[in-house]
Design a protein around this motif. Structure first.
Motif, mmCIF file in Angstrom:
data_model
loop_
_atom_site.group_PDB
_atom_site.id
_atom_site.type_symbol
_atom_site.label_atom_id
_atom_site.label_comp_id
_atom_site.label_asym_id
_atom_site.label_seq_id
_atom_site.Cartn_x
_atom_site.Cartn_y
_atom_site.Cartn_z
ATOM 1 N N ALA A 164 -37.044 -58.235 -17.861
ATOM 2 C CA ALA A 164 -38.010 -57.900 -18.865
ATOM 3 C C ALA A 164 -37.271 -57.041 -19.927
ATOM 4 N N ASP A 165 -36.431 -56.282 -19.782
ATOM 5 C CA ASP A 165 -35.532 -55.333 -20.518
ATOM 6 C C ASP A 165 -34.846 -56.443 -21.361
ATOM 7 N N GLN A 166 -34.524 -57.459 -20.879
ATOM 8 C CA GLN A 166 -33.654 -58.388 -21.734
ATOM 9 C C GLN A 166 -34.381 -59.461 -22.577
ATOM 10 N N TYR A 167 -35.494 -60.007 -21.993
ATOM 11 C CA TYR A 167 -36.490 -60.843 -22.554
ATOM 12 C C TYR A 167 -37.606 -60.375 -23.040
ATOM 13 N N GLY A 168 -38.316 -59.306 -22.924
ATOM 14 C CA GLY A 168 -39.679 -58.742 -23.314
ATOM 15 C C GLY A 168 -40.511 -58.554 -22.458
ATOM 16 N N PRO A 169 -41.740 -58.368 -22.609
ATOM 17 C CA PRO A 169 -42.691 -57.839 -21.603
ATOM 18 C C PRO A 169 -43.545 -59.077 -21.107
ATOM 19 N N LEU A 170 -43.314 -60.310 -21.680
ATOM 20 C CA LEU A 170 -43.743 -61.606 -21.185
ATOM 21 C C LEU A 170 -42.756 -62.537 -21.053
ATOM 22 N N PHE A 171 -42.103 -62.920 -19.920
ATOM 23 C CA PHE A 171 -41.063 -63.851 -19.828
ATOM 24 C C PHE A 171 -41.265 -64.957 -18.767
ATOM 25 N N ARG A 172 -40.536 -66.018 -18.764
ATOM 26 C CA ARG A 172 -40.773 -67.367 -18.089
ATOM 27 C C ARG A 172 -39.658 -67.521 -17.106
ATOM 28 N N LEU A 173 -40.161 -68.080 -15.945
ATOM 29 C CA LEU A 173 -39.261 -68.590 -15.068
ATOM 30 C C LEU A 173 -39.745 -69.996 -14.789
ATOM 31 N N SER A 174 -38.757 -70.855 -14.274
ATOM 32 C CA SER A 174 -39.194 -72.229 -13.700
ATOM 33 C C SER A 174 -38.600 -72.326 -12.349
ATOM 34 N N LEU A 175 -39.517 -72.547 -11.354
ATOM 35 C CA LEU A 175 -38.844 -72.837 -10.012
ATOM 36 C C LEU A 175 -39.172 -74.150 -9.623
ATOM 37 N N ALA A 176 -38.081 -74.960 -9.801
ATOM 38 C CA ALA A 176 -38.320 -76.192 -9.187
ATOM 39 C C ALA A 176 -39.433 -77.121 -10.122
ATOM 40 N N GLY A 177 -39.739 -76.700 -11.286
ATOM 41 C CA GLY A 177 -40.713 -77.325 -12.242
ATOM 42 C C GLY A 177 -41.979 -76.433 -12.100
ATOM 43 N N ARG A 178 -42.131 -75.673 -11.315
ATOM 44 C CA ARG A 178 -43.457 -74.923 -11.192
ATOM 45 C C ARG A 178 -43.331 -73.559 -12.248
ATOM 46 N N GLU A 179 -44.422 -73.305 -13.012
ATOM 47 C CA GLU A 179 -44.100 -72.352 -13.888
ATOM 48 C C GLU A 179 -44.472 -71.075 -13.483
ATOM 49 N N HIS A 180 -43.867 -69.830 -13.851
ATOM 50 C CA HIS A 180 -43.804 -68.562 -13.267
ATOM 51 C C HIS A 180 -43.685 -67.684 -14.668
ATOM 52 N N TYR A 181 -44.762 -66.872 -14.974
ATOM 53 C CA TYR A 181 -44.512 -65.931 -15.997
ATOM 54 C C TYR A 181 -44.747 -64.538 -15.431
ATOM 55 N N VAL A 182 -43.839 -63.557 -15.834
ATOM 56 C CA VAL A 182 -43.688 -62.465 -15.447
ATOM 57 C C VAL A 182 -44.344 -61.437 -16.700
ATOM 58 N N VAL A 183 -45.392 -60.435 -16.108
ATOM 59 C CA VAL A 183 -45.938 -59.587 -17.230
ATOM 60 C C VAL A 183 -45.232 -58.040 -16.653
ATOM 61 N N SER A 184 -44.591 -57.467 -17.826
ATOM 62 C CA SER A 184 -44.099 -56.279 -17.537
ATOM 63 C C SER A 184 -44.664 -55.033 -18.259
ATOM 64 N N THR A 185 -45.787 -55.046 -18.975
ATOM 65 C CA THR A 185 -46.550 -53.919 -19.661
ATOM 66 C C THR A 185 -47.873 -53.871 -19.447
ATOM 67 N N GLU A 186 -48.606 -53.006 -19.124
ATOM 68 C CA GLU A 186 -50.009 -52.691 -18.945
ATOM 69 C C GLU A 186 -50.687 -53.307 -20.014
ATOM 70 N N LYS A 187 -50.313 -53.410 -21.276
ATOM 71 C CA LYS A 187 -51.279 -53.902 -22.545
ATOM 72 C C LYS A 187 -51.077 -55.561 -22.186
ATOM 73 N N VAL A 188 -50.163 -56.137 -22.034
ATOM 74 C CA VAL A 188 -50.374 -57.465 -21.577
ATOM 75 C C VAL A 188 -51.090 -58.066 -20.528
ATOM 76 N N ALA A 189 -50.685 -57.188 -19.439
ATOM 77 C CA ALA A 189 -51.391 -57.355 -17.989
ATOM 78 C C ALA A 189 -53.140 -57.392 -18.286
ATOM 79 N N ASN A 190 -53.476 -56.215 -19.048
ATOM 80 C CA ASN A 190 -54.699 -56.005 -19.265
ATOM 81 C C ASN A 190 -55.298 -57.195 -20.128
ATOM 82 N N ALA A 191 -54.500 -57.646 -21.319
ATOM 83 C CA ALA A 191 -55.188 -58.499 -22.050
ATOM 84 C C ALA A 191 -55.047 -59.982 -21.420
ATOM 85 N N LEU A 192 -54.324 -60.432 -20.440
ATOM 86 C CA LEU A 192 -54.748 -61.601 -19.724
ATOM 87 C C LEU A 192 -55.242 -61.404 -18.503
#
Length: 530
Positions: free
Chosen positions: A64-92
């Motif tokens: 999160a420190d490197q890529y920002g408050p919403l970043f993306r991971l791919s786990l063998a083709g499965r999409e995983h997004y990680v939220v790292s601020t309360e603002k983004v978590a509340n919005a989504l």
């Protein structure tokens, strides 16, 4: 040898087919949007090997420190997004709860271990909505107030045993949290911290956390492995056997109360409420038993874990304990235990409890929500079927909201110079809708009960006890680890050495007299054990 080679070939083929299916089903990014940034992965497996097997939220915070408050991971083709601020978590997760309230139906924890009965993992469907209606009825704020006398009783019992034998603090805290929910859930008393049912319940809870941890079972990454027959899939045999054990516990408790309802001997409790009003909720008997049973499961584990972290905080920060004790002495005095009526005048108690949850969150990585529709947030595309993780560890360390986030600082809730300050202090700080309890339609239904438990336990233990680092045989203090926690999605500090004792003989006498009175007047004293 040929047989083993054949099994390996089948496995590789299934894995390749699974990855191909995931990649083929990926949605195209809409015009004007883009995918969030994230760490580069490897062909086919993506970031699968980049995620540590324990405490993944620490790595997520680095990303999160490197890529920002919403970043993306791919786990063998499965999409995983990680939220790292309360603002983004509340919005989504809160404001768009109609999209982000489902769960991925993972084969290991959801289908094999839980047989799709555990409410924590229900998809966003009618069963989920009906179960939440029932949970709200049992745990809403108005109901939580009626459980305060039980919290007083069990907290007095905890305090008495904690002072007599502080080294077994884990057992006493688990007995408090499980004993409270055992009373309000099933109308029975947990005998002691070595109660056989207590041991079974916590063993089952630890199994759930182990099984549901990311990467614990390969079948969660490659669901096509579910097509293997049981004789070729030892994970199926193992998890189905564990399901029989948890089902025996939850169904057994349900049936025990049902018999008492028929006999007219059941005291008021959650299970009785459900049995008497089952037709209102359109749930199967199995789903109803799991709703009440897993409320017990969740409440028993998380409150105890939070209080273990509080003891750690006090051992590490004796100055904060002294401030807490000073306010308690001014408000409560020396000759009685704190009560719920004192809490409006004890803002520091509430601040210390809230800061403990911020600094050492119980569900540090969050339980991921599943998006049900394609969405675009701040120009970033979130396809349907994406796991969205609210990383509480990072959310609670957002510099703008929590200056100097790595420091345990209850004053951030009490002094106007901090962005988290709110008034009046007779009401704030509190834990209502706090990010520690999750977001949106998946927020913890027991937060009103948990808040009362944490506040009254912090107040009573700090009023009665001194807590400090242990002095070793060499005369030096035994250091307390900053972050040596168990693995799982609910975490607590591993057992650590510290000293706890009554602040004075007079206060110990107050505790003993309160304990004797509570035990004598316990309305369920003839219902101990199961």
């Amino acid at each position: 040898m040929a047989f083993s080679t054949s099994i390996l070939a089948v496995f590789i083929s299934l894995v390749a087919l699974s990855v191909y299916s995931h990649l083929k089903s990926k949605q195209k990014v809409p015009q004007g949007a883009k995918l969030p940034p994230g760490p580069a992965g490897k062909p086919l497996i993506g970031n699968l090997l980049d995620i540590p097997p324990a405490h993944s939220w620490l790595r997520f915070k680095e990303w999160a420190d490197q890529y920002g408050p919403l970043f993306r991971l791919s786990l063998a083709g499965r999409e995983h997004y990680v939220v790292s601020t309360e603002k983004v978590a509340n919005a989504l997760l809160r404001e768009r709860g109609n999209i982000y309230s489902s769960r991925e139906q993972l084969p290991a924890a959801v289908k094999l271990l839980g047989d799709s009965l555990r409410p924590l993992f229900y998809p966003h469907d009618d069963t989920f909505r009906q179960s939440r209606r029932l949970m709200h009825r049992l745990c809403k704020e108005g109901a939580a107030i009626t459980y305060q006398s039980t919290q007083i009783l069990e907290s007095t019992r905890l305090l008495y045993d904690l002072i007599r034998n502080p080294e077994d603090y884990e057992g006493w805290l688990m007995r408090y949290s499980s004993g409270l929910i055992f009373r309000v859930g099933f109308g029975k008393v947990m005998k002691d911290n070595d109660d056989p049912l207590l041991k079974r319940l916590f063993a089952e809870n630890h199994q759930l956390e182990r099984v549901a941890s990311p990467g614990a079972y390969l079948v969660d990454t490659f669901p096509i492995l579910m097509n293997l027959p049981d004789w070729l899939a030892p994970f199926k045999r193992e998890l189905k056997a564990l399901h029989v054990e948890e089902q025996d516990i939850f169904f057994g408790l349900h049936e025990d109360v049902r018999r008492e309802v028929q006999q007219g001997t059941a005291p008021d409790c959650w299970q009785k409420t459900y049995i008497e009003h089952a037709e209102e909720y359109k749930l199967t008997t199995a789903h109803g038993a799991y709703v009440v049973g897993t409320l017990f499961e969740a409440g028993a584990g998380t409150t105890a874990a939070a209080m273990m972290s509080w003891l750690l905080c006090m051992a590490l920060h004796p100055d904060e304990l002294r401030k807490l004790q000073q306010q308690l002495d001014e408000v409560v005095g020396n000759d009685r235990l704190p009560t719920f009526d004192d809490l409006p005048n004890l803002p520091r108690v509430r601040a210390v409890a809230k800061e403990t949850l911020r600094w050492r969150p119980v569900t540090a990585g969050g339980v991921p929500h599943l998006s049900e529709k394609d969405d675009v947030y701040d120009g970033m595309f979130i396809p349907a079927g994406t796991n969205v993780h609210a990383n509480q560890w990072a959310i609670h360390r957002e510099e703008a909201l929590y200056p100097d986030p790595e420091t345990f600082k209850p004053d951030r809730w009490l002094e106007p110079k901090y962005p988290t300050y709110r008034e009046p202090l007779t009401q704030y700080p509190n834990l209502q809708n706090y990010s520690s309890f999750g977001f949106g339609r998946r927020i913890c239904p027991g937060m009103h009960i948990a808040e009362r438990s944490l506040n009254i336990l912090v107040a009573r233990i700090a009023w009665a006890c001194d807590i400090k680092k242990k002095t070793g045989s060499d005369g030096k203090q035994v250091e307390v680890p900053l972050y040596d926690y168990v693995s799982g999605f609910n975490v607590q500090p591993k057992w650590f050495a510290f000293d706890l004792s009554a602040r004075s003989e007079e206060r110990w006498q107050v505790v003993k007299e309160a304990y004797e009175w509570e035990m004598e007047h316990d309305p369920l004293k003839d219902r101990r054990g199961w």
